[in-house]
Design an enzyme around this catalytic site. Structure first.
Site, mmCIF file in Angstrom:
data_model
loop_
_atom_site.group_PDB
_atom_site.id
_atom_site.type_symbol
_atom_site.label_atom_id
_atom_site.label_comp_id
_atom_site.label_asym_id
_atom_site.label_seq_id
_atom_site.Cartn_x
_atom_site.Cartn_y
_atom_site.Cartn_z
ATOM 1 N N ASP A 36 1.034 -1.289 0.005
ATOM 2 C CA ASP A 36 0.135 -0.031 0.015
ATOM 3 C C ASP A 36 0.896 1.117 0.085
ATOM 4 O O ASP A 36 0.662 2.291 -0.466
ATOM 5 C CB ASP A 36 -1.087 0.179 1.278
ATOM 6 C CG ASP A 36 -1.626 1.187 1.345
ATOM 7 O OD1 ASP A 36 -2.529 1.532 0.583
ATOM 8 O OD2 ASP A 36 -1.456 2.206 2.474
ATOM 9 N N ARG A 66 0.210 6.446 -6.540
ATOM 10 C CA ARG A 66 -1.192 6.819 -7.146
ATOM 11 C C ARG A 66 -1.067 8.436 -6.897
ATOM 12 O O ARG A 66 -1.682 9.286 -7.852
ATOM 13 C CB ARG A 66 -2.218 6.379 -6.230
ATOM 14 C CG ARG A 66 -2.719 4.929 -6.502
ATOM 15 C CD ARG A 66 -3.309 4.136 -5.545
ATOM 16 N NE ARG A 66 -4.810 4.929 -4.937
ATOM 17 C CZ ARG A 66 -5.230 5.080 -3.763
ATOM 18 N NH1 ARG A 66 -4.663 4.394 -2.918
ATOM 19 N NH2 ARG A 66 -6.059 5.891 -3.717
ATOM 20 N N SER A 116 -7.020 0.442 0.432
ATOM 21 C CA SER A 116 -5.603 0.979 0.893
ATOM 22 C C SER A 116 -6.137 1.145 2.523
ATOM 23 O O SER A 116 -5.351 0.797 3.295
ATOM 24 C CB SER A 116 -5.627 2.157 0.326
ATOM 25 O OG SER A 116 -4.639 3.110 1.043
ATOM 26 N N LYS A 141 -4.802 -1.228 5.994
ATOM 27 C CA LYS A 141 -4.026 -1.064 7.060
ATOM 28 C C LYS A 141 -4.734 -1.116 8.419
ATOM 29 O O LYS A 141 -4.221 -1.787 9.279
ATOM 30 C CB LYS A 141 -3.906 0.500 6.946
ATOM 31 C CG LYS A 141 -2.663 1.010 6.051
ATOM 32 C CD LYS A 141 -2.585 2.343 6.002
ATOM 33 C CE LYS A 141 -3.491 3.018 4.744
ATOM 34 N NZ LYS A 141 -3.158 3.978 4.023
HETATM 35 N N1 URA Z 1 -6.098 7.176 2.768
HETATM 36 C C1 URA Z 1 -5.431 6.017 2.476
HETATM 37 O O1 URA Z 1 -5.059 5.591 3.611
HETATM 38 N N2 URA Z 1 -5.530 5.685 1.544
HETATM 39 C C2 URA Z 1 -6.257 6.379 0.203
HETATM 40 O O2 URA Z 1 -5.900 5.544 -0.777
HETATM 41 C C3 URA Z 1 -6.626 7.403 0.513
HETATM 42 C C4 URA Z 1 -6.845 7.943 1.672
#
Ligand code: URA
Ligand code: CA
Length: 434
Positions: free
Chosen positions: A161, A168, A183, A187
C-alpha cells in the site's frame, strides 16, 4: 503469468482473479513489476472499477505484503476506528479514553499529520513527556490493565500500500473508490482489529466532496470488512466545515479535555457519541446502540471519562496535570483576532482552507520531514448558521510570529456570509452497515 495481460484484462473491464491479484501485488512489492506497469493498472482500475470480490482480494494481498500485528494477547473484542481525514478532527483523542471507560480495549496505532490534516500522534506529543513509542509487550500489558494505549506506526505494515499510494499520488489515481477502500482497509486489518468503525467524511474538507461518493466509499469498505471477516460499520459525517472549534495540536488536546469534561463543542461531542456507541456495541459491551450511548453519556457526566484520559496520559509518561490545568500545554506567543468584515449569517466555510491556514502557522507538515509547532493553530469562534455583526470576532489565530497577514486573509476567505439564515446544519448523514 504476465503483468501486461492483467493490464489488458482490466482495461477491457474484466474482473481479475485472486491468483492474478496476488501475483500483481507480490510482484510489485518485490520490485519485479515496475512502476510504469503498476501505473497503467491503477489507471485501468480508476476507469473500470473493481468488483467487491476483487477489492477483498486486493486488500488481503496488501495485508499479506508485510507484517501483521497480533493483538491476541489482549482480552476482548478489539475495535478500531478510522476517519477518512479532515480538519480539526479531534475524535480519536476523545473516543479512545471514552470507550475504554466502558471496557472496550483500545489498542490503537495512529499516524502523524501530513499537509492540512492532523494526526493523533502529533497531538499527543503536545503533552509533555508523552511516549508514543512502546515495546509491543508493554503496549499489550497497558491495554489489558487500563484498556487503552496509543502508539505511533512502526514495523513494516502493508508495504504494498505504501508503494502503491505514493505511485497513485503522482499518477492522478488517488481518487478511485476501490483503491482508496482497499488502501484504508488493508492498514486496519494489518493492525489487528477484530471490528472496525469507519468515519467517512463528506463535504469541502473531505476526500469525497459529495454524499453519493462518500456512500459508495463507505459501502466498498464495509463490504471489504465483511469479506475479510471483520465486522465493519461506517458513519457518514459532515466535513463541510471543521469539526469542533480548535485546529492545531495543543489546541485540540485542550478541546478534547473540554469534551471529556462534558463542555465540548456540540458537533464534536455528538460525533464522538455516535462513533463511540457503535464501538461499544461491536465490542459487545452493550446490548444495543442506545444502551451504549447511555453508558458513554454517563461516563462523561460522572467524570470517569476524564479520569481515564488522565490515567492514560500518566501510563505513557505524560504530564497528567494538563487535564486540570490545560494552560500547561504549549502556548503560542500571539493571539490575533480575525473579525467579520460584514454582518449576516455564516452560510459556508471551506474546511481545507482553514487546515492550510493552520499549516502555514506551523501546525501541519508541508513535507514528511518538516518540524511542526505544537502550540499554534486557529480557534473558530463562529461556524455555519451563526449570525454575526460586522466587527465580531469569527476566529482567533494562535501564532508564534507576529505578522500573520497571509493567514488572516486565508481565514477570512474561508468564510461565506449570506443575508438569509442557512438551512439547519446536518452532522450525521447515514450509517452503513452492509
Ligand atoms: N487514505 C489512505 O490511507 N489511502 C487512500 O488511498 C486514501 C486515503
Ligand atoms: Ca477540532
Amino acid at each position: 503469468m504476465r503483468m501486461v495481460d492483467l493490464i489488458a484484462k482490466k482495461r477491457d473491464d474484466k474482473a481479475l482473479s485472486k491468483r492474478e491479484i496476488d501475483f500483481m501485488i507480490k510482484g510489485y512489492t518485490d520490485g519485479d513489476i515496475p512502476d510504469y506497469q503498476m501505473s497503467a493498472m491503477a489507471m485501468a482500475i480508476y476507469f473500470q472499477d473493481m468488483t467487491t470480490e476483487e477489492c477483498v482480494h486486493l486488500t488481503k494481498a496488501m495485508v499479506a505484503s508485510g507484517d501483521q500485528i497480533d493483538l491476541s494477547d489482549i482480552e476482548g473484542v478489539k475495535v478500531d476506528k478510522h476517519s477518512t481525514g479532515g480538519v480539526g478532527d479531534t475524535t480519536t483523542l476523545i473516543l479512545a479514553p471514552l470507550v475504554a471507560t466502558i471496557g472496550v480495549p483500545v489498542a490503537k496505532m495512529s499516524g502523524r499529520g501530513l499537509g492540512h490534516t492532523g494526526g493523533t500522534i502529533d497531538k499527543l506529543e503536545a503533552i509533555d513527556g508523552f511516549q508514543v513509542e512502546l515495546a509491543s509487550d508493554t503496549f499489550n500489558k497497558l491495554v489489558n490493565q487500563n484498556k487503552i494505549a496509543v502508539v505511533g506506526q512502526s514495523g513494516n505494515l502493508t508495504p504494498a500500500d505504501k508503494k502503491l499510494y505514493a505511485l497513485r499520488d503522482v499518477t492522478a489515481t488517488v481518487n478511485s473508490i476501490p483503491l482508496i477502500a482497499s488502501s484504508i482497509m488493508s492498514k486496519k486489518i494489518a493492525s489487528g482489529a477484530d471490528a472496525i468503525v469507519l468515519d467517512v467524511k463528506t463535504g469541502s474538507g473531505a476526500f469525497m466532496k459529495d454524499l453519493a461518493g462518500a456512500k459508495e466509499l463507505a459501502q466498498a469498505m464495509v463490504a471489504i470488512g465483511d469479506g475479510a471477516g471483520r465486522e465493519t460499520i461506517a458513519v457518514i459525517s459532515d466535513m463541510s466545515q471543521p469539526l469542533g472549534f480548535a485546529i492545531g495540536n495543543a489546541l485540540e488536546v485542550k478541546e478534547a479535555i473540554d469534551t471529556l469534561n462534558g463542555r465540548g463543542p456540540e458537533d464534536l461531542t455528538e460525533l464522538c457519541l455516535t462513533l463511540g456507541s457503535h464501538m461499544v456495541y461491536l465490542a459487545k459491551q452493550a446490548s444495543s446502540i442506545e444502551e451504549a450511548r447511555q453508558k458513554l453519556e454517563s461516563a462523561i457526566e460522572n467524570g470517569q471519562a476524564i479520569e481515564k484520559f488522565k490515567a492514560f496520559i500518566a501510563s505513557q509518561g505524560g504530564d497528567d496535570s494538563v487535564v486540570a490545568d490545560p494552560d500547561r500545554l504549549p502556548q503560542a506567543a500571539y493571539q490575533i483576532d480575525v473579525v467579520a468584515r460584514q454582518g449576516g449569517y455564516i452560510s459556508a466555510m471551506v474546511a481545507d482552507e482553514l487546515g492550510i491556514a493552520a499549516s502555514m502557522l506551523g501546525a501541519g507538515r508541508m513535507t514528511k520531514a518538516s518540524e511542526i509547532d505544537l502550540a499554534v493553530g486557529i480557534v473558530l469562534k463562529k461556524k455555519v448558521g451563526d449570525r454575526v455583526e460586522s466587527g465580531d470576532t469569527i476566529a482567533v489565530i494562535h501564532s508564534n510570529q507576529q505578522d500573520v497577514s497571509e493567514v488572516k486573509n486565508k481565514v477570512e476567505q474561508a468564510y461565506t456570509f449570506s443575508a438569509e439564515k442557512p438551512s439547519p446544519y446536518q452532522l450525521i448523514y447515514d450509517i452503513i452497515t452492509e
